[in-house]
Design a protein around this motif. Structure first.
Motif, PDB file in Angstrom:
ATOM      1  N   ILE A  67       0.846  -1.203   0.000  1.00  0.00           N
ATOM      2  CA  ILE A  67       0.000   0.000   0.000  1.00  0.00           C
ATOM      3  C   ILE A  67       0.879   1.250   0.000  1.00  0.00           C
ATOM      4  O   ILE A  67       0.626   2.197  -0.756  1.00  0.00           O
ATOM      5  N   LEU A  68       1.926   1.239   0.813  1.00  0.00           N
ATOM      6  CA  LEU A  68       2.835   2.378   0.876  1.00  0.00           C
ATOM      7  C   LEU A  68       3.513   2.631  -0.473  1.00  0.00           C
ATOM      8  O   LEU A  68       3.571   3.776  -0.939  1.00  0.00           O
ATOM      9  N   PHE A  69       3.991   1.578  -1.132  1.00  0.00           N
ATOM     10  CA  PHE A  69       4.657   1.757  -2.422  1.00  0.00           C
ATOM     11  C   PHE A  69       3.691   2.211  -3.509  1.00  0.00           C
ATOM     12  O   PHE A  69       4.074   2.962  -4.412  1.00  0.00           O
ATOM     13  N   ILE A  70       2.449   1.773  -3.447  1.00  0.00           N
ATOM     14  CA  ILE A  70       1.451   2.252  -4.411  1.00  0.00           C
ATOM     15  C   ILE A  70       1.213   3.749  -4.216  1.00  0.00           C
ATOM     16  O   ILE A  70       1.194   4.518  -5.189  1.00  0.00           O
ATOM     17  N   LEU A  71       1.060   4.165  -2.969  1.00  0.00           N
ATOM     18  CA  LEU A  71       0.863   5.594  -2.690  1.00  0.00           C
ATOM     19  C   LEU A  71       2.093   6.416  -3.067  1.00  0.00           C
ATOM     20  O   LEU A  71       1.971   7.503  -3.631  1.00  0.00           O
ATOM     21  N   GLU A  72       3.273   5.886  -2.755  1.00  0.00           N
ATOM     22  CA  GLU A  72       4.514   6.579  -3.142  1.00  0.00           C
ATOM     23  C   GLU A  72       4.609   6.728  -4.652  1.00  0.00           C
ATOM     24  O   GLU A  72       4.975   7.786  -5.154  1.00  0.00           O
ATOM     25  N   VAL A  84      15.417  17.903 -12.438  1.00  0.00           N
ATOM     26  CA  VAL A  84      14.237  17.627 -11.622  1.00  0.00           C
ATOM     27  C   VAL A  84      13.426  16.486 -12.236  1.00  0.00           C
ATOM     28  O   VAL A  84      12.932  15.605 -11.520  1.00  0.00           O
ATOM     29  N   ILE A  85      13.321  16.469 -13.561  1.00  0.00           N
ATOM     30  CA  ILE A  85      12.610  15.383 -14.250  1.00  0.00           C
ATOM     31  C   ILE A  85      13.299  14.046 -13.951  1.00  0.00           C
ATOM     32  O   ILE A  85      12.639  13.058 -13.600  1.00  0.00           O
ATOM     33  N   ALA A  86      14.603  14.008 -14.061  1.00  0.00           N
ATOM     34  CA  ALA A  86      15.361  12.781 -13.798  1.00  0.00           C
ATOM     35  C   ALA A  86      15.201  12.338 -12.346  1.00  0.00           C
ATOM     36  O   ALA A  86      15.062  11.135 -12.064  1.00  0.00           O
ATOM     37  N   TRP A 110      12.628  12.938 -10.189  1.00  0.00           N
ATOM     38  CA  TRP A 110      11.291  12.393  -9.911  1.00  0.00           C
ATOM     39  C   TRP A 110      11.041  11.102 -10.672  1.00  0.00           C
ATOM     40  O   TRP A 110      10.366  10.202 -10.169  1.00  0.00           O
ATOM     41  N   MET A 111      11.588  10.967 -11.859  1.00  0.00           N
ATOM     42  CA  MET A 111      11.432   9.729 -12.605  1.00  0.00           C
ATOM     43  C   MET A 111      12.155   8.583 -11.896  1.00  0.00           C
ATOM     44  O   MET A 111      11.634   7.473 -11.810  1.00  0.00           O
ATOM     45  N   SER A 112      13.354   8.844 -11.395  1.00  0.00           N
ATOM     46  CA  SER A 112      14.080   7.782 -10.674  1.00  0.00           C
ATOM     47  C   SER A 112      13.354   7.409  -9.384  1.00  0.00           C
ATOM     48  O   SER A 112      13.297   6.222  -9.024  1.00  0.00           O
ATOM     49  N   CYS A 113      12.785   8.373  -8.671  1.00  0.00           N
ATOM     50  CA  CYS A 113      11.993   8.069  -7.473  1.00  0.00           C
ATOM     51  C   CYS A 113      10.786   7.207  -7.828  1.00  0.00           C
ATOM     52  O   CYS A 113      10.481   6.226  -7.147  1.00  0.00           O
ATOM     53  N   PHE A 114      10.112   7.583  -8.923  1.00  0.00           N
ATOM     54  CA  PHE A 114       8.942   6.816  -9.356  1.00  0.00           C
ATOM     55  C   PHE A 114       9.333   5.391  -9.722  1.00  0.00           C
ATOM     56  O   PHE A 114       8.681   4.429  -9.301  1.00  0.00           O
ATOM     57  N   MET A 150       4.498  14.194  -9.148  1.00  0.00           N
ATOM     58  CA  MET A 150       5.637  15.121  -9.099  1.00  0.00           C
ATOM     59  C   MET A 150       6.410  15.094 -10.424  1.00  0.00           C
ATOM     60  O   MET A 150       6.865  16.131 -10.900  1.00  0.00           O
ATOM     61  N   PHE A 151       6.541  13.924 -11.005  1.00  0.00           N
ATOM     62  CA  PHE A 151       7.202  13.784 -12.297  1.00  0.00           C
ATOM     63  C   PHE A 151       6.435  14.541 -13.379  1.00  0.00           C
ATOM     64  O   PHE A 151       7.034  15.264 -14.182  1.00  0.00           O
ATOM     65  N   GLU A 152       5.110  14.407 -13.397  1.00  0.00           N
ATOM     66  CA  GLU A 152       4.295  15.129 -14.382  1.00  0.00           C
ATOM     67  C   GLU A 152       4.448  16.642 -14.222  1.00  0.00           C
ATOM     68  O   GLU A 152       4.527  17.369 -15.209  1.00  0.00           O
ATOM     69  N   GLY A 153       4.505  17.093 -12.962  1.00  0.00           N
ATOM     70  CA  GLY A 153       4.709  18.522 -12.709  1.00  0.00           C
ATOM     71  C   GLY A 153       6.075  18.984 -13.191  1.00  0.00           C
ATOM     72  O   GLY A 153       6.216  20.088 -13.728  1.00  0.00           O
ATOM     73  N   ALA A 154       7.088  18.141 -13.018  1.00  0.00           N
ATOM     74  CA  ALA A 154       8.436  18.486 -13.471  1.00  0.00           C
ATOM     75  C   ALA A 154       8.516  18.549 -14.995  1.00  0.00           C
ATOM     76  O   ALA A 154       9.282  19.339 -15.543  1.00  0.00           O
ATOM     77  N   LEU A 155       7.722  17.718 -15.673  1.00  0.00           N
ATOM     78  CA  LEU A 155       7.713  17.740 -17.139  1.00  0.00           C
ATOM     79  C   LEU A 155       7.266  19.099 -17.673  1.00  0.00           C
ATOM     80  O   LEU A 155       7.773  19.570 -18.696  1.00  0.00           O
TER      81      LEU A 155
END
Length: 180
Positions: A28-33, A52-54, A56-60, A40-45
């Protein structure tokens, strides 16, 4: 243990969720993360900042991959539970069986649930206490003993790719027959 002395057994789904309780909360935690990191990645795009894109993409990607790893780990622990339950039923509480599942918190939990369902909860908890296992020992012991564990087959096979185990006994029907 004899068929006459088997305690009332929970439904197999209840056992599945008890065995992987920690893993299901992690899922559940990983789905929410993943959802958070994706937004956040979409916002960075929109801002077109490559760094910043890189980030958030790596975090995702990290979080998203863990969704599947947690699911596979939960399935593997359920296989451990079924095998441990058969072994405890065949041999009674046996420290050799409990020792097989000492490696990680999730493996111990699988053995504890199996032992509990057969009436051996006090014995297995006492065994793990004597071994020095604490409630906060979440990290698998082999991770501190072998820093190269990610490159070992035993890690991948034992953690995520445990072979499907078909139980020898149908404990649920055995407990219903005993009740009649």
């Amino acid at each position: 243990m004899t068929m006459k002395s088997i305690p009332k057994q929970p439904h197999i789904l209840a056992s599945y969720f008890r065995v992987g309780q920690l893993l299901h909360w992690s899922l559940i935690l990983f789905i929410l993360e993943s959802w958070f990191y994706w937004t956040m990645f979409e916002g960075a795009l929109e801002k077109n900042s490559l760094l910043v894109i890189a980030f958030w993409m790596s975090c995702f990607l990290f979080s998203f991959v863990h969704i599947f790893l947690v699911i596979m780990d939960g399935w593997s622990r359920f296989q451990n539970y079924k095998r441990a339950k058969d072994l405890f039923f065949d041999h009674g509480f046996n420290t050799k069986v409990a020792e097989m599942y000492t490696g990680s918190k999730c493996q111990r939990n699988a053995a504890i649930v199996a032992a509990d369902e057969l009436g051996y909860k006090d014995e297995i908890l006492s065994f793990y206490k004597k071994k020095g296992v604490k409630w906060y020992h979440y990290m698998p012991y082999f991770m501190s003993q072998d820093p190269w564990f990610l490159f070992r087959n035993y890690f991948w096979e034992r953690t995520f790719l445990e072979k499907t185990y078909t139980p020898k006994y149908n404990f649920h029907s055995m407990s219903i027959e005993h009740a009649l």
